[in-house]
Design a protein around this motif. Structure first.
Motif, PDB file in Angstrom:
ATOM      1  N   ALA A  17       0.860  -1.184   0.000  1.00  0.00           N
ATOM      2  CA  ALA A  17       0.000   0.000   0.000  1.00  0.00           C
ATOM      3  C   ALA A  17       0.894   1.231   0.000  1.00  0.00           C
ATOM      4  N   HIS A  18       0.871   1.975  -1.087  1.00  0.00           N
ATOM      5  CA  HIS A  18       1.813   3.063  -1.279  1.00  0.00           C
ATOM      6  C   HIS A  18       1.229   4.410  -0.878  1.00  0.00           C
ATOM      7  N   LYS A  19       2.041   5.199  -0.188  1.00  0.00           N
ATOM      8  CA  LYS A  19       1.744   6.590   0.083  1.00  0.00           C
ATOM      9  C   LYS A  19       2.311   7.440  -1.065  1.00  0.00           C
ATOM     10  N   SER A  20       1.993   8.733  -1.054  1.00  0.00           N
ATOM     11  CA  SER A  20       2.628   9.661  -1.984  1.00  0.00           C
ATOM     12  C   SER A  20       4.117   9.766  -1.641  1.00  0.00           C
ATOM     13  N   PRO A  21       4.973  10.048  -2.627  1.00  0.00           N
ATOM     14  CA  PRO A  21       6.408  10.165  -2.345  1.00  0.00           C
ATOM     15  C   PRO A  21       6.839  11.536  -1.844  1.00  0.00           C
ATOM     16  N   PHE A  22       5.900  12.307  -1.253  1.00  0.00           N
ATOM     17  CA  PHE A  22       6.215  13.662  -0.823  1.00  0.00           C
ATOM     18  C   PHE A  22       5.860  13.878   0.643  1.00  0.00           C
ATOM     19  N   ASN A  23       6.260  15.026   1.160  1.00  0.00           N
ATOM     20  CA  ASN A  23       5.991  15.371   2.552  1.00  0.00           C
ATOM     21  C   ASN A  23       4.498  15.426   2.837  1.00  0.00           C
ATOM     22  N   CYS A  24       4.157  15.156   4.075  1.00  0.00           N
ATOM     23  CA  CYS A  24       2.766  15.188   4.531  1.00  0.00           C
ATOM     24  C   CYS A  24       2.101  16.512   4.142  1.00  0.00           C
ATOM     25  N   GLY A  25       0.912  16.411   3.532  1.00  0.00           N
ATOM     26  CA  GLY A  25       0.125  17.585   3.189  1.00  0.00           C
ATOM     27  C   GLY A  25       0.425  18.176   1.833  1.00  0.00           C
ATOM     28  N   LYS A  26       1.509  17.747   1.176  1.00  0.00           N
ATOM     29  CA  LYS A  26       1.854  18.274  -0.133  1.00  0.00           C
ATOM     30  C   LYS A  26       0.918  17.681  -1.203  1.00  0.00           C
ATOM     31  N   THR A  27       0.462  18.534  -2.124  1.00  0.00           N
ATOM     32  CA  THR A  27      -0.401  18.095  -3.217  1.00  0.00           C
ATOM     33  C   THR A  27       0.297  18.332  -4.547  1.00  0.00           C
ATOM     34  N   PHE A  28       0.409  17.260  -5.349  1.00  0.00           N
ATOM     35  CA  PHE A  28       0.979  17.358  -6.688  1.00  0.00           C
ATOM     36  C   PHE A  28       0.141  16.525  -7.653  1.00  0.00           C
ATOM     37  N   PRO A 149      -1.064   2.368 -11.544  1.00  0.00           N
ATOM     38  CA  PRO A 149      -0.552   2.370 -10.167  1.00  0.00           C
ATOM     39  C   PRO A 149      -1.524   3.054  -9.212  1.00  0.00           C
ATOM     40  N   THR A 150      -1.484   2.629  -7.955  1.00  0.00           N
ATOM     41  CA  THR A 150      -2.337   3.193  -6.911  1.00  0.00           C
ATOM     42  C   THR A 150      -1.464   3.827  -5.836  1.00  0.00           C
ATOM     43  N   VAL A 151      -1.733   5.083  -5.532  1.00  0.00           N
ATOM     44  CA  VAL A 151      -1.005   5.844  -4.511  1.00  0.00           C
ATOM     45  C   VAL A 151      -2.024   6.554  -3.641  1.00  0.00           C
ATOM     46  N   GLU A 152      -1.865   6.441  -2.324  1.00  0.00           N
ATOM     47  CA  GLU A 152      -2.820   7.052  -1.380  1.00  0.00           C
ATOM     48  C   GLU A 152      -4.249   6.557  -1.643  1.00  0.00           C
ATOM     49  N   GLY A 153      -4.367   5.305  -2.129  1.00  0.00           N
ATOM     50  CA  GLY A 153      -5.676   4.732  -2.410  1.00  0.00           C
ATOM     51  C   GLY A 153      -6.298   5.223  -3.698  1.00  0.00           C
ATOM     52  N   VAL A 154      -5.576   6.062  -4.460  1.00  0.00           N
ATOM     53  CA  VAL A 154      -6.076   6.615  -5.720  1.00  0.00           C
ATOM     54  C   VAL A 154      -5.388   5.907  -6.879  1.00  0.00           C
ATOM     55  N   THR A 155      -6.162   5.278  -7.753  1.00  0.00           N
ATOM     56  CA  THR A 155      -5.617   4.612  -8.929  1.00  0.00           C
ATOM     57  C   THR A 155      -5.529   5.606 -10.083  1.00  0.00           C
ATOM     58  N   VAL A 156      -4.351   5.657 -10.703  1.00  0.00           N
ATOM     59  CA  VAL A 156      -4.116   6.569 -11.827  1.00  0.00           C
ATOM     60  C   VAL A 156      -3.851   5.715 -13.066  1.00  0.00           C
ATOM     61  N   SER A 157      -4.863   5.538 -13.883  1.00  0.00           N
ATOM     62  CA  SER A 157      -4.757   4.684 -15.061  1.00  0.00           C
ATOM     63  C   SER A 157      -4.137   5.442 -16.225  1.00  0.00           C
ATOM     64  N   LEU A 158      -3.781   4.701 -17.290  1.00  0.00           N
ATOM     65  CA  LEU A 158      -3.181   5.308 -18.468  1.00  0.00           C
ATOM     66  C   LEU A 158      -4.038   6.462 -18.978  1.00  0.00           C
ATOM     67  N   GLY A 159      -3.389   7.595 -19.257  1.00  0.00           N
ATOM     68  CA  GLY A 159      -4.089   8.755 -19.777  1.00  0.00           C
ATOM     69  C   GLY A 159      -4.695   9.652 -18.728  1.00  0.00           C
ATOM     70  N   GLN A 160      -4.592   9.276 -17.447  1.00  0.00           N
ATOM     71  CA  GLN A 160      -5.208  10.074 -16.393  1.00  0.00           C
ATOM     72  C   GLN A 160      -4.184  10.976 -15.701  1.00  0.00           C
ATOM     73  N   LYS A 161      -4.686  12.084 -15.162  1.00  0.00           N
ATOM     74  CA  LYS A 161      -3.896  13.023 -14.381  1.00  0.00           C
ATOM     75  C   LYS A 161      -4.726  13.420 -13.178  1.00  0.00           C
TER      76      LYS A 161
END
Length: 278
Positions: A17-28, A149-161
């Motif tokens: 289960a992967h978290k975002s690769p950034f500091n807590c609270g950062k949005t990218f 791939p899924t990060v922070e419970g969010v799946t980002v499929s091909l073509g998605q941002k």
């Protein structure tokens, strides 16, 4: 017998289960752009709103063993090179890759154990003429790129941002004294400070002591912290400064010699007597 897609889906299902690769609270933005991204299914993490991504701390999205590399020219990756990059192998055999880093916490050819949230480098554009961003891959235990791939419970499929907010490193210090001192060291003593803990470690194979002071408050913010080590009859070595997570490691060879050790976080200090003489 399962189909290739079913086998891959099963492989992906065991990924950490992967978290975002950034500091807590950062949005990218996590941009899984297609077609043309190399390799397909990898994510480019990019600016979102007013958050500037250049120089951002990059953190392990799950625990494992990190290996550090550098390919600062066009290579066998195809149209680009990874530049400075880190590959973390997780306990289930899957991997994550973090590329184009400006800096890494260890030199190329090094490795270390990491927890989820351990800092491994900073965002840059190495490996080519790239605007700063983080190239990120989730790799199955079979070696395939997970194209959704899924990060922070969010799946980002091909073509998605998608804009994703980090909950990584929102708790305690992601570093351990064993990680900081390195392979072969074990903690033999510690002392609590207001805002952290100072640890004394020993490598029985080499006779080397190591001291590290880990912060427990103001994590990620540079504040005063120190660590020192003094073999009896020898000189004291101190590491002190404004650090985000820890001071040290301070290492001294002292087989069969008593040592004085300690450190500080802010105005809270600890100094041991000469001890641990075996």
């Amino acid at each position: 017998m399962p189909t290739a897609s079913q086998a891959q889906a099963g492989d992906i299902g065991i990924m950490a289960a992967h978290k975002s690769p950034f500091n807590c609270g950062k949005t990218f933005y996590a941009n899984n752009w297609s077609p043309g991204h190399n390799p397909s299914g990898s994510i480019d993490w990019q600016n979102y709103g007013s958050d500037a991504i250049a120089g951002e701390t990059v953190r392990a999205t799950a625990s494992g063993t990190a290996n550090f590399y550098s390919t600062l020219a066009v290579s066998d990756v195809g149209i680009m090179a990874y530049g400075n990059y880190v590959v973390v192998t997780h306990g289930d055999g899957t991997k994550t890759r973090y590329a184009h880093l400006a800096t890494m916490v260890r030199g190329a050819g090094s490795s270390m154990s990491v927890s989820q949230g351990t800092a491994i480098g900073t965002v840059g554009g190495t490996g080519g003429d790239y605007a700063p961003h983080l190239h990120y891959e989730q790799i199955t235990s079979g070696g395939a790129i997970d194209t959704s791939p899924t990060v922070e419970g969010v799946t980002v499929s091909l073509g998605q941002k998608k804009a994703i907010t980090s909950t990584n490193n929102c708790g305690g210090n992601p570093h351990s004294p064993e990680e900081v001192c390195g392979s072969g060291f074990s903690t033999i003593d510690s002392a609590s400070l207001t805002g952290g803990t100072v640890h004394l470690l020993y490598n029985s194979g080499t006779g080397v002591n190591c001291v590290v002071t880990l912060k427990s408050t103001n994590l990620g913010t540079a504040t005063a912290v120190s660590a020192f080590l003094e073999p009896e009859g020898g000189t004291r070595t101190t590491d002190s400064g404004n650090y985000g997570y820890y001071a040290g490691p301070v290492k001294k060879s002292a087989p069969g010699v008593c040592v004085r050790w300690g450190g500080s976080v802010g105005s809270s200090t600890y100094t041991s007597p000469f001890e641990h003489c075996d």
